[in-house]
Design a protein around this motif. Structure first.
Motif, PDB file in Angstrom:
ATOM      1  N   UNK A 174       0.847  -1.201   0.000  1.00 23.18           N
ATOM      2  CA  UNK A 174       0.000   0.000   0.000  1.00 23.18           C
ATOM      3  C   UNK A 174       0.887   1.258   0.000  1.00 23.18           C
ATOM      4  N   UNK A 175       2.010   1.178   0.679  1.00 19.45           N
ATOM      5  CA  UNK A 175       2.949   2.293   0.638  1.00 19.45           C
ATOM      6  C   UNK A 175       3.489   2.530  -0.758  1.00 19.45           C
ATOM      7  N   UNK A 181       0.714   6.762  -6.717  1.00 21.59           N
ATOM      8  CA  UNK A 181      -0.584   7.314  -7.088  1.00 21.59           C
ATOM      9  C   UNK A 181      -1.071   8.437  -6.182  1.00 21.59           C
ATOM     10  N   UNK A 182      -0.556   8.517  -4.938  1.00 19.00           N
ATOM     11  CA  UNK A 182      -1.051   9.457  -3.933  1.00 19.00           C
ATOM     12  C   UNK A 182      -2.530   9.195  -3.675  1.00 19.00           C
ATOM     13  N   UNK A 183      -3.103   9.999  -2.772  1.00 17.06           N
ATOM     14  CA  UNK A 183      -4.497   9.780  -2.414  1.00 17.06           C
ATOM     15  C   UNK A 183      -5.146  11.093  -1.990  1.00 17.06           C
ATOM     16  N   UNK A 184      -5.329  11.995  -2.905  1.00 17.47           N
ATOM     17  CA  UNK A 184      -6.114  13.192  -2.701  1.00 17.47           C
ATOM     18  C   UNK A 184      -6.059  13.852  -1.347  1.00 17.47           C
ATOM     19  N   UNK A 242      11.417  -3.069  -8.348  1.00 15.30           N
ATOM     20  CA  UNK A 242      12.085  -1.848  -8.812  1.00 15.30           C
ATOM     21  C   UNK A 242      11.392  -0.561  -8.361  1.00 15.30           C
ATOM     22  N   UNK A 243      10.263  -0.674  -7.687  1.00 15.09           N
ATOM     23  CA  UNK A 243       9.495   0.515  -7.309  1.00 15.09           C
ATOM     24  C   UNK A 243       9.847   1.068  -5.936  1.00 15.09           C
ATOM     25  N   UNK A 244      10.989   0.620  -5.375  1.00 15.36           N
ATOM     26  CA  UNK A 244      11.370   1.093  -4.047  1.00 15.36           C
ATOM     27  C   UNK A 244      11.507   2.610  -3.978  1.00 15.36           C
ATOM     28  N   UNK A 245      11.868   3.226  -5.095  1.00 14.95           N
ATOM     29  CA  UNK A 245      12.107   4.676  -5.076  1.00 14.95           C
ATOM     30  C   UNK A 245      10.877   5.458  -4.646  1.00 14.95           C
ATOM     31  N   UNK A 246       9.682   4.887  -4.835  1.00  9.66           N
ATOM     32  CA  UNK A 246       8.470   5.601  -4.456  1.00  9.66           C
ATOM     33  C   UNK A 246       8.329   5.743  -2.947  1.00  9.66           C
ATOM     34  N   UNK A 264      17.678   0.653   4.072  1.00 11.57           N
ATOM     35  CA  UNK A 264      17.550   1.189   2.716  1.00 11.57           C
ATOM     36  C   UNK A 264      17.058   2.620   2.832  1.00 11.57           C
ATOM     37  N   UNK A 265      17.921   3.579   2.574  1.00 14.01           N
ATOM     38  CA  UNK A 265      17.519   4.981   2.672  1.00 14.01           C
ATOM     39  C   UNK A 265      17.097   5.314   4.090  1.00 14.01           C
TER      40      UNK A 265
END
Length: 272
Positions: A174-175, A181-184, A242-246, A264-265
């Motif tokens: 979900x993170x 996508x964010x959530x308004x 590969x989407x860890x950057x988000x 990680x970060x």
């Protein structure tokens, strides 16, 4: 063989958690009781059940602590229960009692999500249901959502995702969706993973010495996610995603005694 007997032929035995029979019946052995909502006498925490999406039968249990300052909004925890995606619920004693204590100690409002379970509803159903629940939470950002507890008590600028086992896995994903996508207007402050249900082809730490546990968790994973690519599926092994950057600006907390994790970060990841 008698047809009735065939219906009861056991094909998968995951005792003491659940069993699956030849004709598809799932017998859940743990977490099946329903604890009603109440004002908890020990903590003063109040709970109630809400329907999130009647179309898919998605519901949640809400918790609010005893308020000492009714003008102050509290952080919101969106919680996802464990159970290998296959058993347990927010309404059983284990999670109901846990959320009562957690909400009291942390002084937060909580939404405990009753996502659909495998094998009747294989993944990605649990992920999709959980995202639907988060979108429902976000509908309260302007104070005009369908649930007054979230409109008036929850600080949606201070939202945490949390869960244990499968719920930790869901919280992570979900993170990732939130990062893309964010959530308004809903603002994610952090993610709390409690023994998250992750794996990988290369076991780490002490898990490398427990081949039976590795085999068992992989069987459960393949049951929950029949279309998986295996133990290095990004849904199961976050290090392969590969989407860890988000998630680069997201804080993580782990309740992982005696476990090995890699930083990680600003956060961390653990395979358990």
């Amino acid at each position: 063989m008698d047809p009735a007997a065939m219906e009861e032929e056991l094909v998968h035995d995951f005792s003491p958690f659940f069993r699956i029979y030849k004709e598809g019946r799932v017998e859940r052995l743990m977490g099946t009781e329903f604890i009603p909502t109440s004002v908890d006498p020990k903590t003063g925490v109040e709970s109630k059940d809400v329907v999130v999406s009647p179309e898919i039968g998605l519901s949640a249990r809400l918790y609010a602590p005893k308020l000492h300052n009714r003008n102050q909004k509290l952080p919101l925890l969106v919680y996802f229960h464990g159970g290998a995606f296959c058993f347990m619920s927010p309404f059983c004693a284990i999670y109901h009692n846990y959320l009562n204590n957690l909400v009291h100690e942390a002084n937060v409002v909580a939404v405990s999500v009753d996502y659909r379970k495998a094998p009747e509803h294989p993944l990605p159903a649990a992920y999709d249901d959980s995202w639907t629940a988060l979108k429902w939470v976000a509908s309260h950002v302007n104070g005009d959502g369908p649930e007054d507890w979230l409109n008036f008590l929850a600080d949606l600028d201070n939202v945490y995702l949390g869960g244990e086992s499968a719920g930790g896995n869901i919280s992570h994903h979900m993170g990732l969706r939130y990062g893309k996508q964010k959530l308004g207007g809903l603002k994610l402050a952090g993610i709390i993973l409690i023994h998250p249900y992750f794996g990988g082809n290369e076991p780490i730490g002490a898990e490398a010495n427990d081949l039976e546990k590795i085999k068992f968790t992989e069987m459960l994973w393949r049951l929950a996610c029949p279309e998986t690519t295996g133990r290095d599926d990004p849904l199961f092994n976050p290090l392969a995603d590969p989407n860890w950057a988000s998630l680069e600006n997201t804080r993580f907390w782990f309740v992982l005694p005696k476990r090995i994790f890699t930083e990680i970060g600003d956060g961390a990841i653990l395979r358990s």
